[in-house]
Enzyme design. Structure first.
Site, PDB file in Angstrom:
ATOM      1  N   ILE A 190       2.120  15.567  -3.859  1.00  0.00           N
ATOM      2  CA  ILE A 190       3.236  15.737  -4.518  1.00  0.00           C
ATOM      3  C   ILE A 190       3.504  14.783  -5.668  1.00  0.00           C
ATOM      4  O   ILE A 190       4.418  13.500  -5.991  1.00  0.00           O
ATOM      5  CB  ILE A 190       4.640  15.134  -3.245  1.00  0.00           C
ATOM      6  N   ARG A 247     -12.147   4.180   3.249  1.00  0.00           N
ATOM      7  CA  ARG A 247     -13.218   5.008   1.941  1.00  0.00           C
ATOM      8  C   ARG A 247     -12.215   5.122   0.920  1.00  0.00           C
ATOM      9  O   ARG A 247     -10.799   6.084   1.206  1.00  0.00           O
ATOM     10  CB  ARG A 247     -14.003   5.941   2.571  1.00  0.00           C
ATOM     11  N   THR A 250      -7.154   7.861  -8.462  1.00  0.00           N
ATOM     12  CA  THR A 250      -5.130   8.403  -8.209  1.00  0.00           C
ATOM     13  C   THR A 250      -5.283   6.974  -6.785  1.00  0.00           C
ATOM     14  O   THR A 250      -4.264   7.599  -6.368  1.00  0.00           O
ATOM     15  CB  THR A 250      -5.949   9.866  -7.566  1.00  0.00           C
ATOM     16  N   GLN A 285      -2.032   5.774  -6.670  1.00  0.00           N
ATOM     17  CA  GLN A 285      -1.092   5.659  -5.828  1.00  0.00           C
ATOM     18  C   GLN A 285      -0.729   4.402  -5.332  1.00  0.00           C
ATOM     19  O   GLN A 285       0.870   3.765  -5.140  1.00  0.00           O
ATOM     20  CB  GLN A 285      -1.655   6.171  -4.203  1.00  0.00           C
ATOM     21  N   VAL A 304      -3.843   6.293   1.077  1.00  0.00           N
ATOM     22  CA  VAL A 304      -3.281   5.588   0.255  1.00  0.00           C
ATOM     23  C   VAL A 304      -1.768   5.995   0.455  1.00  0.00           C
ATOM     24  O   VAL A 304      -1.961   6.982  -0.166  1.00  0.00           O
ATOM     25  CB  VAL A 304      -3.686   4.712  -0.708  1.00  0.00           C
ATOM     26  N   GLU A 337       1.622   4.644   0.969  1.00  0.00           N
ATOM     27  CA  GLU A 337       2.749   3.777   1.919  1.00  0.00           C
ATOM     28  C   GLU A 337       2.548   2.554   1.758  1.00  0.00           C
ATOM     29  O   GLU A 337       3.271   1.553   1.054  1.00  0.00           O
ATOM     30  CB  GLU A 337       2.974   4.412   3.524  1.00  0.00           C
TER      31      GLU A 337
END
Lengths: 338, 752
Positions: free
Chosen positions: B469, B631, B637, B641, B706, B708
């Site tokens: 998403i 990890r 990325t 996030q 990761v 939220e």
């Protein structure tokens, strides 16, 4: 969104004859507001007359030392035009305080004058709104009215005019040139927008069969002491809770001329000549500015969610005048307020 | 088996980036089909009541209009609500679009106009004349507090942990007590891409391109609602333009597109307008009460947290709001409760750390209030109450590097420069405030399947039904595949977002990296085993007799780990393959690890705000988010996030709120000009730290996920900084100018 025709106008005369022939037609230039409203069925023109081909996209010097801005000059071009940034920085600043770069690229000078309110009830056809549907009632007065008027409202409408550019034009005493089949006329920018009264469906004093051809800036420029201060819920791409266009002339510490126009508080950019007059001859200090702010806000009445705007406007007026007096206008790129 | 580091852990740019920025990546509403028709949804303008008549004659008279579907002429639909359920449904009776004339919420889809062109459908939709019998809708949560109830059926039993100790008597003997109430408003997810579905009809088979976080979930839903066999329905979501939870459940445009395609036996696309995005699920409003009892030195004695959130009339949507208050800090007495109140609105839907974002805003605000009450630095207070164990379950936490988050975050932020008193820091006209908060989010591993196929040309295809998403799933799955088989990243093809692929749960909860990632690891292990078999079979192979556990594949070589001299080129083995090697597996967590340990990601968030007090203009000048999430597969990325989540936290703290006019039971600011999310000008420096955290139990990758975790705690850190700057505690999000000016009571932002 309704079905509609689309035609192009070749020149001003053609545009005028077409708008006269079709009662439910509307002009379209940038379309940044009109198309949104059409998608929501708020505006339902059966014909769009595209005027973007009209030769109204230049800025000319006037014989009196001012500038005449063609109605189709895009907001971006206007804001960054050197004649504007050097001579009328208040106007440039106000334009850059509004919308987003993409919208400013599309939006025209004339179209900006004709922006319609952002009142939530005007935008939602499931709710009453006298401006959108005369006689249906005002949804905002007892509804969610945080963004609505504190001055000049009527029982039938508490909407505010949303433009930033027009607040500066008002402060600068700009003149709107319009044409119709009957001839040309000039409307002072301070008279261009109107208060809602019992006919809130009418935003401006522009007749339906008239077209805006230009906006003229007089020679008085306020290039040294000005500020456009916009207070909003986020630092860009948000309509003003309160905005202030402040312009001063100061000689030897004393004010010789003052202009203060408010945005986000009324159905039109709000100016109070008595307040401006009260500043003339005064020292450019907080005390004088506070008194002027009091005069401007006399009679202000808020609603359940926007009463704070009265005090906020008072403070914003003082700050904008301070910024103007100090020659430290509010930056529209660095959003920190000084 | 050893895993080298040729790809995992590297800051690889998104492999789907070029397709996205060049427009090659196709989104749900960009797919076409021969004879495609266009559907436009007509939305109810009333919030409660029933349809008494539908006059569709004017709409049908428009040339090009094919049909106007409504409850009175729709194809047959099952009556049982259960048929409309889905993997993420809350307990209750799921909404049945176009089932009958009952109106349950404003904006409810009541008709679908299908036409040869979108413009025709849109015009005709404005001509459908629907008459309603209206009833008074109740949408004001404040009027329903007395009606709040504990949901009889729990969405997840863990979210309401049992009370421990005796909280009331502990509170009564606590030297310091604070009791505070916090409010959070309805928020809408507002992903950039609006929802859309293109339903392609092909001789009784339905292929739907849908904006969804779970293609298999949508496939099951369609099969159940329309009584279709699984092999007749395929749902694809190759690219998703953001979702934030809004795409977890099948949304009504999917139903509409499928209904019209089945009813008309032709392909139909249905897209929603931005305004209709406000007729879907949303973050519910909450009213929360926090009561903390502490010793004079700040050590917690008792924690009590009660939350009331709204739900719809027909489903008991629940989220983990209060569970964290029982779990996080060392404390012997704790009672946390959550209740629901019914409103005439659509059912809420998980949004950006559902429950955690709002519950931790309340807890961490209360902790901040406690820090002033006891005169202990807010960070010191957290350290004093630090717990190595999950206090709710009294069991160890598999890994918890939160202390490192606190210390490294504080160091990076310069927390030591904070003066303790409110209003004590200033620069020019601006008041400056420093605030901090803790973040916590569950680390999940949800059973997921994946397939890996290694072709003789040396390309590896990874396949899993999960979705990307915008988070980077394509990229991390490629990295894992590349890592496992020692391949360059461009030799890995990732296929996701397709219900025909090996099954995956919805993409949510930050569990996809751990879940789909682990499935890919397991699938690739199967390939390694086969590869070794092939390698060993080659004449005079140096790898004969080597155990697969003692093999490393890296830099184009298959090597014996314990004796690297025994190696051969990977290409030699691959080229020798007569057919592709396939490996399909289902990966699931070790049940014992789930039972014996709790699994959380943590963070420490530090925020600096600057406020022009006279004008109430506030900005978040800096945020440092220090995250412990096991990890990190891809620091680029992953950082992205967290950046996005922090921006979401800024929005939650300062901007986001969907206002309801209770007279009409209607969300009023239903567009992106009036529903504010932060813009660039509102977002200043954000510094992301990933602290080292070794996780060995939850999954083979050591990943917690990761996303939220970046929003949890952020709103509290900002609100706490606002208090530090001003001495004004705004307990009602968002913190807007009017509340800062204290010119009106911050009790309700909603229409009278």
């Amino acid at each position: 969104m309704i079905d509609f025709d689309y035609v192009r106008a070749n020149d001003v005369g053609d545009a005028l004859s077409q708008i006269t022939k079709h009662q439910a037609a509307k002009f379209i230039a940038g379309g940044t507001n009109l198309i949104d409203l059409m998608k929501e069925d708020v505006e339902q023109p059966t014909r769009l007359i595209d005027i973007t081909g009209l030769p109204l996209n230049e800025i000319h010097e006037t014989q009196t030392g001012g500038l005449k801005i063609g109605a189709l000059v895009p907001n971006s071009d206007l804001a960054y035009d050197e004649r504007i940034t050097q001579r009328y920085p208040l106007l440039s600043s106000a334009i850059l305080a509004g919308a987003s770069p993409q919208l400013r690229n599309m939006a025209s000078t004339g179209g900006n004058l004709l922006q319609r309110t952002r009142c939530l009830y005007f935008y939602d056809t499931a709710t009453p709104c006298n401006k959108r549907s005369p006689g249906s009632g005002c949804g905002a007065a007892e509804g969610f009215n945080r963004m609505n008027a504190i001055l000049g409202w009527s029982k039938s409408c508490i909407a505010v005019h949303p433009s930033d550019m027009c607040v500066a034009l008002s402060a600068l005493d700009a003149v709107v040139h319009v044409s119709s089949a009957k001839g040309d006329r000039a409307i002072n920018s301070t008279d261009f927008h109107r208060l809602p009264g019992d006919t809130p469906e009418i935003d401006t004093n522009l007749a339906r069969d008239e077209i805006i051809t230009a906006v003229e800036l007089p020679s008085e420029k306020f290039a040294r002491h000005y500020s456009y201060l916009k207070i909003r819920d986020r630092l860009s791409y948000a309509f003003a809770l309160v905005s202030v266009a402040a312009a001063l002339k100061i000689e030897e510490g004393a004010i010789t001329c003052a202009r203060v126009a408010l945005g986000g508080v009324a159905h039109k950019p709000w100016r109070v000549p008595a307040a401006e007059q009260s500043l003339v001859g005064e020292l450019a200090d907080r005390k004088a500015f506070s008194s002027a702010a009091d005069i401007i806000l006399q009679g202000a009445i808020g609603f359940a969610h926007n009463r704070f705007k009265i005090e906020l406007a008072r403070r914003a007026i003082v700050r904008a005048l301070e910024q103007a007096a100090a020659g430290t206008p509010q930056s529209q790129s660095v959003k920190v307020i000084v | 088996m050893s895993v080298g580091t040729n790809s995992i852990g590297k800051p690889v740019s998104r492999i789907d980036g070029p397709a996205k920025v060049t427009g090659r990546a196709k989104y749900a509403a960009e797919f076409s089909a021969p004879g495609l028709a266009y559907g436009v949804v007509v939305s109810s303008v009333v919030a409660k009541g029933r349809i008494i008549s539908i006059d569709r004659s004017a709409a049908l008279a428009v040339p090009g209009v094919i049909e106007v579907f409504a409850h009175d002429n729709r194809p047959s639909l099952p009556s049982s609500h259960e048929k409309y359920t889905d993997q993420v449904a809350a307990p209750g009776s799921p909404f049945r679009p176009l089932y009958d004339g009952e109106i349950l919420f404003s904006g409810q889809p009541v008709a679908l106009v299908v036409a040869e062109e979108l413009e025709i459908a849109r015009f005709a939709a404005s001509l459908v004349d629907i008459r309603y019998e209206t009833e008074e809708a109740v949408t004001d949560l404040d009027t329903q507090i007395d009606q709040a109830f504990e949901p009889p059926e729990k969405r997840a039993p863990d979210w309401d942990p049992p009370a421990r100790g005796d909280v009331d008597s502990a509170l009564s003997r606590s030297p310091t007590r604070i009791r505070t109430e916090y409010r959070t408003p309805v928020e809408h997810h507002n992903p950039m891409e609006t929802f859309g579905s293109t339903a392609v009809w092909n001789d009784g088979r339905l292929t739907v391109y849908d904006k969804t976080q779970g293609a298999p979930n949508c496939q099951e839903y369609l099969c159940s609602v329309f009584g279709l066999a699984k092999d007749k329905v395929r749902v694809l979501s190759p690219y998703v333009g953001g979702a934030f939870g809004a795409g977890l459940r099948p949304n009504y445009q999917l139903f509409m597109a499928a209904l019209a395609a089945i009813g008309l036996k032709r392909s139909v696309r249905v897209t929603l307008t931005r305004q209709q995005m406000f007729t879907l699920g949303y973050r519910p409003q909450t009213l929360q009460t926090l009561t903390l009892g502490a010793e004079n030195d700040g050590r917690l004695v008792a924690v009590k947290h009660d939350a009331i959130a709204n739900t719809s009339r027909f489903e008991d949507y629940q989220e983990p709001t209060v569970v964290w208050s029982g779990a996080l800090y060392s404390c012997d007495h704790s009672t946390v409760t959550s209740r629901l109140a019914r409103l005439d609105l659509f059912t809420p839907c998980d949004m950006r750390a559902p429950g955690g974002a709002v519950g931790m805003y309340a807890l961490e605000s209360a902790m901040d209030e406690l820090s002033y009450a006891v005169g202990v630095d807010p960070l010191e207070l957290r350290l004093k109450n630090y717990s190595e164990r999950d206090q709710n379950k009294n069991r160890p936490i598999s890994s918890k590097a939160l202390k490192d988050c606190y210390l490294q975050g504080a160091e990076r932020f310069g927390w030591s420069k904070r003066r303790p008193e409110p209003r004590s820091m200033r620069e020019g006209r601006e008041l400056i405030g420093y605030g901090m908060a803790t973040g916590i989010w569950s680390a999940f591993f949800v059973p997921t399947s994946a397939r890996a196929i290694l072709a003789p040309d040396g390309t590896l295809e990874i396949a899993c039904a999960t979705a990307d998403i915008g988070t980077g799933t394509y990229t991390i799955l490629a990295q894992i595949g590349a890592e496992m088989l020692g391949l360059p990243l461009d030799k890995v093809i990732v296929k996701i977002g397709d219900s025909d692929l090996p099954s995956a749960p919805v993409e949510g909860g930050s569990w996809t990296a751990a879940s789909a990632g682990s499935a890919v690891v397991e699938a690739c292990k199967g390939i390694r085993k086969e590869l070794l078999k092939h390698a060993s079979a080659i004449n005079s192979s140096p790898l004969q007799g080597v155990d697969v556990a003692d093999v490393t594949i890296v830099d184009g070589q298959i090597r014996m780990t314990s004796d690297p001299s025994r190696a051969m080129p990977l290409s030699e083995v691959v080229m020798g393959l007569k057919e592709p090697i396939r490996s399909e597996v289902s990966a699931a967590p070790d049940e014992r690890a789930l039972e014996e340990y709790s699994h959380y990601a943590h963070s420490a968030v530090f925020a600096e705000v600057r406020l022009d007090e006279e004008l109430g203009m506030l900005r978040v000048a800096r945020v440092v988010s220090a995250v412990a999430a096991g990890r990190i597969l891809n620091p680029k990325t992953a950082r992205s996030q967290i950046l996005g989540a922090v921006v979401g936290g800024i929005g939650m703290a300062l901007h986001e709120e969907t206002v309801i006019d209770h007279r009409y039971g209607r969300f009023m600011n239903h567009n992106l000009a009036e529903y504010h999310v932060p813009v660039h000008a509102d977002v200043h420096a954000i510094d992301v730290i990933f602290v080292d955290e070794q996780e060995h139990r939850l999954n083979p990758l050591g990943v917690k996920g990761v996303g939220e975790i970046g929003i949890v705690g952020t709103a509290a850190a900002i609100a706490n900084a606002v208090f530090h700057a001003t001495g004004v505690r705004v307990r009602d999000l968002p913190i807007t100018i009017d509340k800062l000016l204290e010119l009106r009571q911050p009790t309700s932002n909603h229409a009278a």
